[in-house]
Write a protein that holds these residues in place. Structure first.
Motif, short mmCIF file in Angstrom:
data_model
loop_
_atom_site.label_atom_id
_atom_site.label_comp_id
_atom_site.label_asym_id
_atom_site.label_seq_id
_atom_site.Cartn_x
_atom_site.Cartn_y
_atom_site.Cartn_z
N UNK A 91 0.84 -1.20 0.00
CA UNK A 91 0.00 0.00 0.00
C UNK A 91 0.87 1.25 0.00
N UNK A 92 0.38 2.27 -0.64
CA UNK A 92 1.11 3.53 -0.74
C UNK A 92 0.11 4.65 -0.50
N UNK A 93 0.54 5.77 0.02
CA UNK A 93 -0.42 6.82 0.37
C UNK A 93 -1.19 7.30 -0.85
N UNK A 94 -2.37 7.85 -0.60
CA UNK A 94 -3.22 8.34 -1.68
C UNK A 94 -3.93 7.24 -2.43
N UNK A 95 -4.19 6.10 -1.76
CA UNK A 95 -4.87 4.96 -2.39
C UNK A 95 -4.13 4.42 -3.60
N UNK A 96 -2.81 4.52 -3.58
CA UNK A 96 -1.99 3.97 -4.66
C UNK A 96 -1.26 2.74 -4.14
N UNK A 97 -0.53 2.10 -5.04
CA UNK A 97 0.25 0.92 -4.68
C UNK A 97 1.70 1.14 -5.06
N UNK A 98 2.60 0.62 -4.25
CA UNK A 98 4.03 0.66 -4.54
C UNK A 98 4.46 -0.76 -4.89
N UNK A 99 5.21 -0.91 -5.97
CA UNK A 99 5.66 -2.23 -6.41
C UNK A 99 7.16 -2.38 -6.20
N UNK A 100 7.54 -3.56 -5.80
CA UNK A 100 8.95 -3.94 -5.78
C UNK A 100 9.12 -4.81 -7.02
N UNK A 109 8.28 2.52 -8.28
CA UNK A 109 7.28 1.99 -9.22
C UNK A 109 5.93 2.09 -8.52
N UNK A 110 5.21 3.16 -8.81
CA UNK A 110 3.95 3.45 -8.15
C UNK A 110 2.81 3.27 -9.14
N UNK A 111 1.81 2.49 -8.74
CA UNK A 111 0.61 2.33 -9.56
C UNK A 111 -0.25 3.57 -9.34
N UNK A 112 -0.57 4.29 -10.41
CA UNK A 112 -1.36 5.51 -10.26
C UNK A 112 -2.75 5.18 -9.73
N UNK A 113 -3.32 6.13 -9.05
CA UNK A 113 -4.62 5.96 -8.37
C UNK A 113 -5.69 5.45 -9.33
N UNK A 114 -5.72 6.01 -10.54
CA UNK A 114 -6.74 5.64 -11.53
C UNK A 114 -6.59 4.20 -12.01
N UNK A 115 -5.40 3.63 -11.87
CA UNK A 115 -5.14 2.30 -12.43
C UNK A 115 -5.11 1.19 -11.39
N UNK A 116 -5.26 1.52 -10.12
CA UNK A 116 -5.15 0.51 -9.05
C UNK A 116 -6.16 -0.62 -9.24
N UNK A 117 -7.42 -0.29 -9.48
CA UNK A 117 -8.45 -1.32 -9.64
C UNK A 117 -8.16 -2.23 -10.82
N UNK A 118 -7.84 -1.64 -11.97
CA UNK A 118 -7.52 -2.44 -13.17
C UNK A 118 -6.26 -3.27 -12.95
#
Length: 125
Positions: A91-100, A109-118
């Protein structure tokens, strides 16, 4: 009309390999050997599973049109990953995700907020 329907039913031809320069020689790299694509200073690169970095002559927008969406997912404006590259999802702040990623990605490598669900749906397939 029949020809138009036939064209619509034909499978889309996605790229199977990239021809890249390594010193004075050219190499053909299979898309299955690629971990992720990324941009840096307006140039596009990819990194292979064996941690080799290559420059490509395409933007990420062009790559999005030419790569199989089952295999590659664009997590942000500057990064497009494969399932195999994702080692951890945090989990990353702002309802985003951080990837290793593997091999290690030099930046976040941060998944943008708009793309988290997809992204979650894509990873679950």
């Amino acid at each position: 009309m029949i020809k138009e329907l036939q064209l619509q039913q034909q499978p889309v031809g996605y790229r199977k390999r990239f021809l890249v320069r390594q010193g004075q020689r050219l190499l053909s790299i299979e898309t299955g050997d690629i971990s992720y694509f990324f941009t840096d200073e307006r140039f596009s690169f990819f990194r292979t599973h064996s941690n080799q970095k290559f420059l490509v002559d395409y933007t990420l927008d062009e790559l999005s049109d030419n790569l199989d969406p089952q295999q590659f997912f664009r997590i942000s404006r500057s990064v497009k990953v494969t399932h195999q590259a994702v080692e951890q999802i945090q989990p990353y702040f702002g309802n985003r995700l951080s990837l290793v990623l593997h091999p290690v990605f030099d930046k976040e490598a941060i998944v943008s907020r708009e793309k988290v669900s997809d992204f979650k749906k894509w990873m679950g397939k």
